[in-house]
Design an enzyme around this catalytic site. Sequence first.
Site, PDB file in Angstrom:
ATOM      1  N   LYS A  75       0.799  -1.411  -0.064  1.00 57.91           N
ATOM      2  CA  LYS A  75       0.201   0.018  -0.014  1.00 57.91           C
ATOM      3  C   LYS A  75       0.836   1.240   0.037  1.00 57.91           C
ATOM      4  O   LYS A  75       0.421   2.169  -0.749  1.00 57.91           O
ATOM      5  CB  LYS A  75      -1.025  -0.068   1.222  1.00 57.91           C
ATOM      6  CG  LYS A  75      -2.143  -0.927   1.067  1.00 57.91           C
ATOM      7  CD  LYS A  75      -3.213  -0.954   2.144  1.00 57.91           C
ATOM      8  CE  LYS A  75      -4.089  -2.042   1.926  1.00 57.91           C
ATOM      9  NZ  LYS A  75      -5.433  -1.770   2.824  1.00 57.91           N
ATOM     10  N   ASP A 112     -10.453   2.764   2.168  1.00 58.68           N
ATOM     11  CA  ASP A 112     -10.694   2.060   3.475  1.00 58.68           C
ATOM     12  C   ASP A 112     -11.605   2.563   4.242  1.00 58.68           C
ATOM     13  O   ASP A 112     -12.356   2.292   4.916  1.00 58.68           O
ATOM     14  CB  ASP A 112      -9.433   1.577   4.087  1.00 58.68           C
ATOM     15  CG  ASP A 112      -8.660   0.630   3.590  1.00 58.68           C
ATOM     16  OD1 ASP A 112      -9.212  -0.412   2.734  1.00 58.68           O
ATOM     17  OD2 ASP A 112      -7.256   0.368   3.427  1.00 58.68           O
TER      18      ASP A 112
END
Length: 286
Positions: A75, A112
């Site tokens: 990420k 997220d």
Amino acid sequence: MASEDTIIASPIQAGVIGWPVNHSLSPRLHGFWLKEYGISGSYEALEVHPDNCAEFLATLSQRGFSGVNVTVPHKQAAAAAVDVLDDNARRLGAVNTIVAQSDGTLFGSNTDGFGFLENLRAEAPGWTPGGGSAVVLGAGGAARAVVAAVLDAGAPEVLLVNRTREKADTLANEIGGAINVIGWDKRSAVLDGAALLVNTTTLGMVGKPPLDIDLSPLPLNAVVNDIVYAPLMTPLLQAAKRHGNPTVDGIGMLLHQARPGFRAWFGVEPTVTDALRAYVLAAVRQ
Ligand code: ATR
């Protein structure tokens, strides 16, 4: 046979990069939507070694991908590799969704926090962000997204509780805003007056110790959300139910965070339904 001026659209390709990636539920989740909406496209698990992440992303369009999701441990590397970052991904320093744009450049975002909030709003409509502090347990990658999202949603303050204090201090400095770092030994006392309690630690997960916390100071209308989904009904959620609090389980965050990517790559706004939830959960060891 197609005539010369017939354009044959090739099926849209997307996927998830990770190392390892075989545990990822994303292919199952996107596969459900592709079938549901009758889209001729694919979504595959792509095992990419950390040494090859930058090269893989630099050649994403050439490889025929419209974009990818990004999971552990890529990420942060993905945030450095894309051409454009949205504000949230820049703030978090982490990207979980990449869209290859028509000029070949890569657009990185982090969904997220969006997934966390959409799930919370859907499952706990009684939660009012301004109604009290949000207690967040843990200071890893998931905690960063959750903390930023609840502050953006209007929580007056986040009480950030982590075993390793320095990690919580770093998170608080990097995200900014009304975050107070609290010692792990105060995790029960800090619940007094909270409107939301979120567990982002790995405690309570299959194979890990349970989260040891006394919920008695928690107001009865406070929402308790565990982002662990294996098992779905964690010891924390069981204790919260016994205490009388509304609870939100962890699988919905995963389902909702996938929506923006699917819409961008495949052109359909997908819906999170009970059928999707059951289908994805069937692959989770409880
Ligand atoms: P993610 O990126 O998915 O959030 P992570 O970075 O591994 O996962 O974070 C795990 C979190 O669980 C951390 O906050 C960790 O606390 P530390 O920062 O002190 O490591 C927390 N955690 C894991 N095991 C724990 C334990 N036995 N007691 C308390 N906290 C624990």
